[in-house]
Design a protein around this motif. Structure first.
Motif, PDB file in Angstrom:
ATOM      1  N   HIS A 207       2.097 -11.956   4.538  1.00  0.00           N
ATOM      2  CA  HIS A 207       1.472 -10.955   3.843  1.00  0.00           C
ATOM      3  C   HIS A 207       1.974  -9.468   3.852  1.00  0.00           C
ATOM      4  O   HIS A 207       2.157  -9.001   5.260  1.00  0.00           O
ATOM      5  CB  HIS A 207      -0.114 -10.996   4.521  1.00  0.00           C
ATOM      6  N   ALA A 208       2.005  -8.787   3.083  1.00  0.00           N
ATOM      7  CA  ALA A 208       2.491  -7.743   2.745  1.00  0.00           C
ATOM      8  C   ALA A 208       1.583  -6.539   3.151  1.00  0.00           C
ATOM      9  O   ALA A 208       0.754  -6.592   2.107  1.00  0.00           O
ATOM     10  CB  ALA A 208       3.757  -7.297   2.008  1.00  0.00           C
ATOM     11  N   VAL A 209       1.659  -5.431   4.236  1.00  0.00           N
ATOM     12  CA  VAL A 209       0.759  -4.374   4.202  1.00  0.00           C
ATOM     13  C   VAL A 209       1.596  -3.253   3.935  1.00  0.00           C
ATOM     14  O   VAL A 209       2.631  -2.966   4.964  1.00  0.00           O
ATOM     15  CB  VAL A 209      -0.082  -4.656   5.435  1.00  0.00           C
ATOM     16  N   MET A 210       0.902  -2.122   3.329  1.00  0.00           N
ATOM     17  CA  MET A 210       1.476  -0.801   3.316  1.00  0.00           C
ATOM     18  C   MET A 210       0.518   0.138   4.237  1.00  0.00           C
ATOM     19  O   MET A 210      -0.486   0.228   3.896  1.00  0.00           O
ATOM     20  CB  MET A 210       1.846  -0.585   1.910  1.00  0.00           C
ATOM     21  N   LEU A 211       1.394   1.116   5.031  1.00  0.00           N
ATOM     22  CA  LEU A 211       0.642   2.051   5.706  1.00  0.00           C
ATOM     23  C   LEU A 211       0.975   3.417   5.313  1.00  0.00           C
ATOM     24  O   LEU A 211       2.361   3.537   5.143  1.00  0.00           O
ATOM     25  CB  LEU A 211       0.906   1.584   7.355  1.00  0.00           C
TER      26      LEU A 211
ATOM     27  N   GLU B 297      -1.055  -1.191 -14.886  1.00  0.00           N
ATOM     28  CA  GLU B 297      -0.351  -2.132 -15.291  1.00  0.00           C
ATOM     29  C   GLU B 297      -0.403  -3.461 -14.796  1.00  0.00           C
ATOM     30  O   GLU B 297      -1.468  -3.919 -14.272  1.00  0.00           O
ATOM     31  CB  GLU B 297       1.336  -1.456 -15.392  1.00  0.00           C
ATOM     32  N   GLY B 298       0.603  -4.018 -14.224  1.00  0.00           N
ATOM     33  CA  GLY B 298       0.681  -5.211 -13.473  1.00  0.00           C
ATOM     34  C   GLY B 298       0.385  -4.972 -11.764  1.00  0.00           C
ATOM     35  O   GLY B 298       0.468  -6.029 -10.966  1.00  0.00           O
ATOM     36  N   ARG B 299       0.236  -3.714 -11.395  1.00  0.00           N
ATOM     37  CA  ARG B 299       0.101  -3.546  -9.761  1.00  0.00           C
ATOM     38  C   ARG B 299      -1.312  -3.528  -9.654  1.00  0.00           C
ATOM     39  O   ARG B 299      -2.140  -2.619  -9.992  1.00  0.00           O
ATOM     40  CB  ARG B 299       0.843  -2.358  -9.592  1.00  0.00           C
ATOM     41  N   ILE B 300      -1.722  -4.305  -8.754  1.00  0.00           N
ATOM     42  CA  ILE B 300      -3.311  -4.592  -8.340  1.00  0.00           C
ATOM     43  C   ILE B 300      -3.204  -4.111  -6.881  1.00  0.00           C
ATOM     44  O   ILE B 300      -2.562  -5.065  -5.970  1.00  0.00           O
ATOM     45  CB  ILE B 300      -3.974  -5.631  -8.544  1.00  0.00           C
ATOM     46  N   GLU B 301      -3.693  -3.170  -6.293  1.00  0.00           N
ATOM     47  CA  GLU B 301      -3.662  -2.640  -5.021  1.00  0.00           C
ATOM     48  C   GLU B 301      -5.171  -2.396  -4.547  1.00  0.00           C
ATOM     49  O   GLU B 301      -5.421  -1.421  -4.470  1.00  0.00           O
ATOM     50  CB  GLU B 301      -2.824  -1.469  -4.901  1.00  0.00           C
ATOM     51  N   PRO B 302      -5.586  -3.219  -3.785  1.00  0.00           N
ATOM     52  CA  PRO B 302      -6.759  -3.226  -2.810  1.00  0.00           C
ATOM     53  C   PRO B 302      -6.413  -2.261  -1.598  1.00  0.00           C
ATOM     54  O   PRO B 302      -5.062  -2.265  -0.876  1.00  0.00           O
ATOM     55  CB  PRO B 302      -7.073  -4.611  -2.227  1.00  0.00           C
ATOM     56  N   ILE B 303      -7.115  -1.179  -1.158  1.00  0.00           N
ATOM     57  CA  ILE B 303      -6.989  -0.211  -0.413  1.00  0.00           C
ATOM     58  C   ILE B 303      -7.978  -0.023   0.708  1.00  0.00           C
ATOM     59  O   ILE B 303      -9.341  -0.040   0.275  1.00  0.00           O
ATOM     60  CB  ILE B 303      -6.775   1.184  -1.013  1.00  0.00           C
ATOM     61  N   SER B 304      -7.898   0.307   1.893  1.00  0.00           N
ATOM     62  CA  SER B 304      -8.801   0.419   3.052  1.00  0.00           C
ATOM     63  C   SER B 304      -8.105   2.001   3.388  1.00  0.00           C
ATOM     64  O   SER B 304      -7.075   2.190   3.761  1.00  0.00           O
ATOM     65  CB  SER B 304      -8.793  -0.420   4.059  1.00  0.00           C
TER      66      SER B 304
ATOM     67  N   GLU C  64      -7.105 -10.704  -3.996  1.00  0.00           N
ATOM     68  CA  GLU C  64      -8.027  -9.643  -3.807  1.00  0.00           C
ATOM     69  C   GLU C  64      -9.102 -10.320  -2.821  1.00  0.00           C
ATOM     70  O   GLU C  64      -9.474  -9.496  -2.180  1.00  0.00           O
ATOM     71  CB  GLU C  64      -8.836  -9.350  -4.862  1.00  0.00           C
ATOM     72  N   ASP C  65      -9.577 -11.479  -2.860  1.00  0.00           N
ATOM     73  CA  ASP C  65     -10.671 -11.946  -2.035  1.00  0.00           C
ATOM     74  C   ASP C  65     -10.172 -12.202  -0.498  1.00  0.00           C
ATOM     75  O   ASP C  65     -10.905 -12.398   0.111  1.00  0.00           O
ATOM     76  CB  ASP C  65     -10.866 -13.238  -2.714  1.00  0.00           C
ATOM     77  N   ILE C  66      -8.929 -12.117  -0.267  1.00  0.00           N
ATOM     78  CA  ILE C  66      -8.506 -11.939   1.234  1.00  0.00           C
ATOM     79  C   ILE C  66      -7.982 -10.598   1.616  1.00  0.00           C
ATOM     80  O   ILE C  66      -7.562 -10.640   2.898  1.00  0.00           O
ATOM     81  CB  ILE C  66      -7.538 -13.226   1.573  1.00  0.00           C
ATOM     82  N   SER C  67      -7.820  -9.819   0.660  1.00  0.00           N
ATOM     83  CA  SER C  67      -7.169  -8.713   0.896  1.00  0.00           C
ATOM     84  C   SER C  67      -7.650  -7.890   2.011  1.00  0.00           C
ATOM     85  O   SER C  67      -7.246  -7.377   2.892  1.00  0.00           O
ATOM     86  CB  SER C  67      -6.833  -7.650  -0.290  1.00  0.00           C
ATOM     87  N   ALA C  68      -9.327  -7.882   1.987  1.00  0.00           N
ATOM     88  CA  ALA C  68      -9.783  -7.223   3.129  1.00  0.00           C
ATOM     89  C   ALA C  68      -9.635  -7.754   4.420  1.00  0.00           C
ATOM     90  O   ALA C  68      -9.515  -7.091   5.612  1.00  0.00           O
ATOM     91  CB  ALA C  68     -11.483  -7.284   2.747  1.00  0.00           C
ATOM     92  N   GLN C  69      -9.549  -9.086   4.491  1.00  0.00           N
ATOM     93  CA  GLN C  69      -9.316  -9.718   5.808  1.00  0.00           C
ATOM     94  C   GLN C  69      -8.035  -9.560   6.354  1.00  0.00           C
ATOM     95  O   GLN C  69      -7.788  -9.195   7.528  1.00  0.00           O
ATOM     96  CB  GLN C  69      -9.611 -11.250   5.432  1.00  0.00           C
ATOM     97  N   VAL C  70      -7.020  -9.425   5.482  1.00  0.00           N
ATOM     98  CA  VAL C  70      -5.586  -9.049   5.756  1.00  0.00           C
ATOM     99  C   VAL C  70      -5.623  -7.662   6.524  1.00  0.00           C
ATOM    100  O   VAL C  70      -4.933  -7.431   7.366  1.00  0.00           O
ATOM    101  CB  VAL C  70      -4.717  -9.198   4.721  1.00  0.00           C
ATOM    102  N   GLN C  71      -6.090  -6.837   5.701  1.00  0.00           N
ATOM    103  CA  GLN C  71      -6.183  -5.382   6.039  1.00  0.00           C
ATOM    104  C   GLN C  71      -6.856  -5.266   7.313  1.00  0.00           C
ATOM    105  O   GLN C  71      -6.623  -4.384   8.350  1.00  0.00           O
ATOM    106  CB  GLN C  71      -6.658  -4.440   4.936  1.00  0.00           C
ATOM    107  N   GLU C  72      -8.064  -5.785   7.439  1.00  0.00           N
ATOM    108  CA  GLU C  72      -8.885  -5.643   8.749  1.00  0.00           C
ATOM    109  C   GLU C  72      -8.086  -6.129   9.872  1.00  0.00           C
ATOM    110  O   GLU C  72      -8.069  -5.490  10.873  1.00  0.00           O
ATOM    111  CB  GLU C  72     -10.006  -6.555   8.709  1.00  0.00           C
ATOM    112  N   LYS C  73      -7.431  -7.254   9.631  1.00  0.00           N
ATOM    113  CA  LYS C  73      -6.621  -7.695  10.776  1.00  0.00           C
ATOM    114  C   LYS C  73      -5.363  -6.785  11.187  1.00  0.00           C
ATOM    115  O   LYS C  73      -4.954  -6.447  12.379  1.00  0.00           O
ATOM    116  CB  LYS C  73      -5.837  -9.102  10.584  1.00  0.00           C
TER     117      LYS C  73
END
Length: 230
Positions: free
Chosen positions: A85-89, A144-151, A195-204
């Protein structure tokens, strides 16, 4: 005679008003009360299950005319966990939060760069069973093709708040104490994660990061509840 007295009284009132305005205008930067926090040196490049991921580019604040004045430091990193899982900060710091200079909300930043963003939703995030929750705002940016969930969250002085109303109230409260607060934006986002697991990954990721850094770095990131005004 009465006219002269009125002129004198009006002059005194004007001087008094000017003095009062000066007294009530904050002049002391909170950021100058301690050593400069070097974000790149103090925020870990790897921690826990998260390793550095070169090459992945985060969206940075828009290069408008105020960017150089608003932000004293900007640091963008990418991390990957053992599951891929890739995360950007993205961290953007400004030593002065005034009426003219203040942090950009990510929804404004992304919209200015051609993204469509969903309505932001703010909730309290429990990153530790013994600590005060952090107010985290979530949205999804699409281009375009970039979908980026954000916290993201914002620290103003010793407090964390993401609303414009609360931020202005904080600046007023700090100002009445003679202080101009500093501020920092912390944005976590994911690419290539459903998207359905992005929040979990970001929280972790956020939980692991906050629990891995020393107290002074954590205070830089989420403030100091013992000194917070809200």
């Amino acid at each position: 005679m009465n006219r002269s007295v009125n002129v004198v009284l009006a002059s005194v009132a004007m001087v008094a008003a000017a003095l009062l305005a000066y007294v009530l205008t904050p002049h002391r930067l909170m950021a100058r009360t301690h050593d400069v926090f070097d974000i790149d040196a103090r925020v870990p490049h790897a921690f826990g299950e998260w390793a550095a991921l070169p090459g992945l580019q985060a969206i940075k604040p828009p290069p408008d005319g105020l960017e150089a004045e608003i932000y004293n430091q900007e640091v963008a990193r990418a991390y990957v966990d053992k599951e891929g899982h890739a995360v950007m900060l993205m961290i953007a710091y400004g030593e002065s939060q005034s009426d003219r200079l203040q942090l950009h909300h990510p929804e404004v930043c992304y919209t200015a760069q051609g993204f469509r963003v969903t309505k932001p939703v703010t909730t309290n995030f429990n990153w530790s069973p013994t600590a005060k929750p952090v107010s985290v705002t979530r949205l999804v940016a699409t281009r375009e093709g970039r979908i980026e969930p954000i916290s993201y969250w914002m620290r103003i002085g010793y407090d964390v708040t993401n609303s414009n109303w609360a931020r202005n109230a904080l600046k007023l409260q700090y100002g009445l104490r003679g202080w101009i607060p500093d501020g920092a934006l912390f944005r976590v986002s994911t690419l290539g994660v459903p998207e359905d697991i992005s929040a979990q990954v970001q929280e972790k990721f956020i939980r692991d990061l906050l629990n891995s850094v020393p107290p002074d770095t954590r205070a830089f990131m989420i403030g100091d509840p013992s000194k917070a005004l809200l």
